[in-house]
Design an enzyme around this catalytic site. Sequence first.
Site, PDB file in Angstrom:
ATOM      1  N   ALA A  78       0.840  -1.199   0.000  1.00  0.00           N
ATOM      2  CA  ALA A  78       0.000   0.000   0.000  1.00  0.00           C
ATOM      3  C   ALA A  78       0.871   1.243   0.000  1.00  0.00           C
ATOM      4  O   ALA A  78       2.016   1.229   0.460  1.00  0.00           O
ATOM      5  CB  ALA A  78      -0.924   0.013   1.216  1.00  0.00           C
ATOM      6  N   ASP A  79       0.296   2.311  -0.521  1.00  0.00           N
ATOM      7  CA  ASP A  79       0.928   3.624  -0.424  1.00  0.00           C
ATOM      8  C   ASP A  79      -0.147   4.634  -0.060  1.00  0.00           C
ATOM      9  O   ASP A  79      -1.246   4.612  -0.637  1.00  0.00           O
ATOM     10  CB  ASP A  79       1.609   4.027  -1.734  1.00  0.00           C
ATOM     11  CG  ASP A  79       2.392   5.323  -1.573  1.00  0.00           C
ATOM     12  OD1 ASP A  79       3.437   5.293  -0.896  1.00  0.00           O
ATOM     13  OD2 ASP A  79       1.948   6.366  -2.082  1.00  0.00           O
TER      14      ASP A  79
END
Length: 199
Positions: A78-79
Amino acid sequence: MPQRLTHIILASASPRRQQLLLQLQPALQLMIQPAEIDESLIEGEAASVRVLRLAQAKAEASWQRLTPAQQAWPLLAADTEVVLDGQALSKPASPEEAAGFLTRLAGREHQVQTCVVLKTAQQTSHCLVTTQVKMRALDPAEIEAYIATQEYQDKAGGYAIQGQAAAFIEQIQGSYTNVVGLPLEAVYQLLTHHGYTVI
């Protein structure tokens, strides 16, 4: 047939993401495989494009380091970015930059965008989650006191909603766990899409 989720590889060293995954599935066995990639800003890149690019790069970099046996488990990357006026405010590099972020965010609405990527040996899926956040007006003394806590470190936008900065947030529209760093409802949907039973 649905498969019970027992193990997951997390392409992140974030303790917040680890805690959130265990909130979703307390018995989950986590393998932490942080991805080391270049997260430099690209001039003119839209925030939604940036979070997708970085989440996909993290997933791929971590996947390449796994053994064939480990690739039997799903991998999550994830970012998360704080976005103000279309510009991503990433993790501040200094107390001064963090104070500048908070000064800009104070009294205004901004967005928190997270791209989540779930990768297995069979397929890769992703989703983008956006939450609207309104921060109340802050005076310089409040910002200075918050910076002194050092809570801003390693936090997109320079604040942690799950910490003392909760006192700064007036309103949220959308996922709270997204603002913390991992939208659990999206993670759940991706896992079930891949055939896993979570709860």
